[in-house]
Enzyme design. Sequence first.
Site, mmCIF file in Angstrom:
data_model
loop_
_atom_site.group_PDB
_atom_site.id
_atom_site.type_symbol
_atom_site.label_atom_id
_atom_site.label_comp_id
_atom_site.label_asym_id
_atom_site.label_seq_id
_atom_site.Cartn_x
_atom_site.Cartn_y
_atom_site.Cartn_z
ATOM 1 N N GLY A 534 -0.678 4.929 10.139
ATOM 2 C CA GLY A 534 0.299 5.389 11.139
ATOM 3 C C GLY A 534 -0.208 5.181 12.555
ATOM 4 O O GLY A 534 0.562 4.974 13.480
ATOM 5 N N SER A 698 -0.075 -2.097 9.206
ATOM 6 C CA SER A 698 0.908 -2.602 8.211
ATOM 7 C C SER A 698 1.264 -4.050 8.496
ATOM 8 O O SER A 698 2.413 -4.461 8.422
ATOM 9 C CB SER A 698 2.194 -1.745 8.245
ATOM 10 O OG SER A 698 1.890 -0.406 8.023
ATOM 11 N N GLY A 866 3.333 -0.029 4.684
ATOM 12 C CA GLY A 866 2.222 0.910 4.452
ATOM 13 C C GLY A 866 2.250 2.179 5.282
ATOM 14 O O GLY A 866 1.994 3.272 4.774
ATOM 15 N N GLU A 867 2.566 2.061 6.568
ATOM 16 C CA GLU A 867 2.434 3.236 7.433
ATOM 17 C C GLU A 867 3.746 3.973 7.677
ATOM 18 O O GLU A 867 3.732 5.083 8.207
ATOM 19 C CB GLU A 867 1.813 2.801 8.767
ATOM 20 C CG GLU A 867 0.357 2.420 8.588
ATOM 21 C CD GLU A 867 -0.176 1.614 9.754
ATOM 22 O OE1 GLU A 867 0.275 0.459 9.922
ATOM 23 O OE2 GLU A 867 -0.999 2.139 10.502
ATOM 24 N N LEU A 868 4.868 3.355 7.303
ATOM 25 C CA LEU A 868 6.157 4.009 7.571
ATOM 26 C C LEU A 868 6.191 5.451 7.060
ATOM 27 O O LEU A 868 6.625 6.356 7.785
ATOM 28 C CB LEU A 868 7.304 3.185 6.971
ATOM 29 C CG LEU A 868 8.687 3.834 7.142
ATOM 30 C CD1 LEU A 868 9.086 3.907 8.603
ATOM 31 C CD2 LEU A 868 9.739 3.084 6.343
#
Length: 905
Positions: A534, A698, A866-868
């Site tokens: 994130g 990501s 990945g970070e969503l």
Amino acid sequence: MLKKMLHVNGVDRMVICEQDETLANVLRENLNLTSVKIGCGSGQCGSCTVVVDGKLKRTCTIKMKRIAEHTKIVTAEGVGTPDNLHPIQLAWIAHGGAQCGFCTPGFIISSYALLLENQSPSREDVRDWFQKHRNACRCTGYKPLVDAVMDAAAVLRGDKTRDELMKDVPVEGRILGTKYPRPSAVAKVTGTLDYGADLGLKLPAETLRCALVQAEVSHAKIISIDTSEAEKMEGVVKVVTHKDVKGKNRITGLITFPSNKGDGWDRPILCDEKVFQFGDAIAIVCADTEKHAKAAAEKVKVELEELPAYMSAPEAMQDDAIEIHPGTPNTYFVQKVAKGDETAPIFKDADVTIEGDYYVGRQPHMPIEPDVGFAYRNDEGKLVIHSKSIGMHLHAAMIAPGLGEELDNIVMVMNPAGGTFGYKFSPTMEALVGVACMATGKPVYLNYTWYQQQTYTGKRSPFFMNVRMAANNEGKLLGMETDWSVDHGPYSEFGDLLTLRGAQFIGAGYNIDNIRGEGRTVCTNHAWGSAFRGYGSPQSEFASEVLMDELAEKIGMDPLELRYKNVYRKGSTTPSGQDPEVYSLPELLDTIRPKYEAAKKRAAELSTAEVKRGAGIAIGVYGCGLDGPDTAEAAMELTEDGIITVYTTWHDHGQGADIGALTTAHEALSPMGIPAEKIRVCLNDTSKCPNGGPAGGSRSQVVIGRAIKATGEAMVASMTKADGSIYTHAEMVAENIPTRVDGKWSAPCTDCDENGQGNPFACYMYGVFLAEVAVELATGKTTVEKITAASDIGTIMNQLAVEGQMYGGLAQAIGLALTEDFEDIKKHSTMVGAGFPYIKQIPDDMELIFIESKRPEGPFGASGVGELPLTSPHAAIINAIYNACGARIRHLPARPEKVLAELNK
Ligand code: MCN
Ligand code: FES
Ligand code: FES
């Protein structure tokens, strides 16, 4: 010493060991049963679980003297083998249950024991079992694991066939968008994949085992280091200190922006003049065994003069604070944001203004596998460093000058990793094992304990934020003012870049024409700031997403409708002034709206005098890539056996680099009809792989994906004859056609300027999160009952990977919202102490909805994922708490006492 006969996986095995040795170590080291993993080493993670005389046991805490002769033991190796998988293992593959796979053998053996006892468990029985036996997973969010156990039970009962279990796995044709399992799945579910500590057992006998001498204070001057007593201890070959380091003894933080007042050379490999944080490495003891190394490390005498320790950004910013790195101010970088018109007049005239102070803290990554690595000289004289690095080329460049080794002479290899979640964007032990190998001339091996993992690797950097918004009475946002201070710990590594994230993501998702703000990077003595999934967005968007709820209340609008009015549409720009590449937020909100209305109704119906229920939403946005013209390289090679190997550095934290690279290559090579089994991926060795860049932001599916696509297209062009048929390897060699091709891609992007304005990312990820919570009024304890996530990540390349990313990230967001912290170095140094979410903290009810807007720049339309799920679901949870009981939490985590204090206000 004792000698015992054990009955292991159906056969008698003799072991000879110390009385006090743990069963886990004996199984691993004496019997080579490395499915038994050591994570926490203290009974908290379940990765060392085996069946002992019919009962599940965590073997890291059992001493051999307590094990009776002829004890019957079953490990994951005894459950099934790669060519004869047990239904539980098969179900784990079918449901994508093994991401990093480090927890997997422990879960498999735990499920095996459950299903021996209860052939028809309910989902709640499975959850209770994993909770009771402390099976912890940091990657999957647990739901796919419960799905797997339910399916395995059905197969074992005869209610389902093995073929039915695997029905969604394509056997031929296109694999894009399917549940094709990742190439590493079989090794992971059978416990046969060798992680760093497993490889450590297989190194040559001459390998030296290392132990660190570490600081136990947070800020001090070093007066002297006396190694004389330690050098005389049994088995010790050398005690390495800064004096043995050939190079600059610094890891460079690679300053991104010229206005940074530091020079980036602030992190010692081994402390020489000062200690900057708790855990800093002062010396490395290299000995014949780990026990000897650890015993000798205790004898190294370090004389220190303690200095004032600044444990937060506000403390380090005080006027009388001394400079932590003399010559560089503690506030060493300032990032402004200026978009559109001056905001002061807008705020003066606006119908409504609102302001809030927010804090998101030092979330610990908490992979189950502690950091581990080793180094040796290969036959060409190159220094080879194996670690969990997710940025191998980057890390080689960061450590080479400090080591005093030519960059060309360093080879980095990534071992299979048991999760990193971003902490391995920083070098951790790479330079330490490098120095130890160079100083001793021997292979060296270093394995952190989980305590060292927690106290001496980077953490999420706390943001102290003040955000103001101005709107008209109809809820249209007119302006925003922001101020944020980033506590980056003592080391500058990418701290400026992280600070830029505040400019890019506070208020992300909304068209706000006029923004003014300033952020700063602050050097402190708490844990150094490393990347965490994130990267700046969970901090930034927490502030704006909670403030949006507060604004909605002030205007008298529903929080969803206020968002709907302001989200990006054609003509909108991001806080950095970029045109979003797709406009999916209105559709995502439309999708969530009926679910949100139902959730609010459910909350009203289910609330009681003691337990209040509520629903909250938040939108999440994050960019895929390193800012600006982010670049990746790849190569493909056809070999005699007809296999095409893909080479690049798509680093695998556990997210599924292997399946990502395979699927992208398979699609790119599809004009030739090559089956997926004929494609191999090689991703982990800088001596073989061109630079794909690090696995952060990501970026891999987008940036490396585009490089693989370009390479695949070049391969198709090389291998296709004029008549459209395909060359064999022999024909290509005969005709002098190269069998290896290269490919590259750079994002068509620009860096942000000093006002935070630019087009930094080619693709973004968009989501709307709906959280439903229950708050116990007497205690302040919050339970997340359900999470719904509607996301647009473009084309889904692999369903299992994407769903796994979402579930796992949502679980981490729940942890961030409610329990996880690393503020108190003592209290938060264990998994339980730091608020690790076990299965009962994570709802079984998680609903994922996807829309797939094809990304113009993404490979085959894909964006990242990945970070969503860790951008803002924690804000949805906090908004739901307010909706439930009126307690407004602005400072995370929302532990019960904080909620209670708000309730009592
Ligand atoms: N994917 C897909 N379809 C898409 C987008 C992605 O199938 N449209 C797949 C990819 O093929 C890949 C995975 O999803 O298998 C994640 O892809 P991407 O979003 O490109 O992210 P990266 O591969 O660059 O992975 C890094 C990202 C980050 S930055 C952190 S931190 C992180 C994460 O992913 N750490 C993780 N996920 C993690 N998952 C696990 N299990 N462990 C970690 O440490
Ligand atoms: Fe044994 Fe964690 S419970 S290693
Ligand atoms: Fe469970 Fe990674 S798959 S910890």
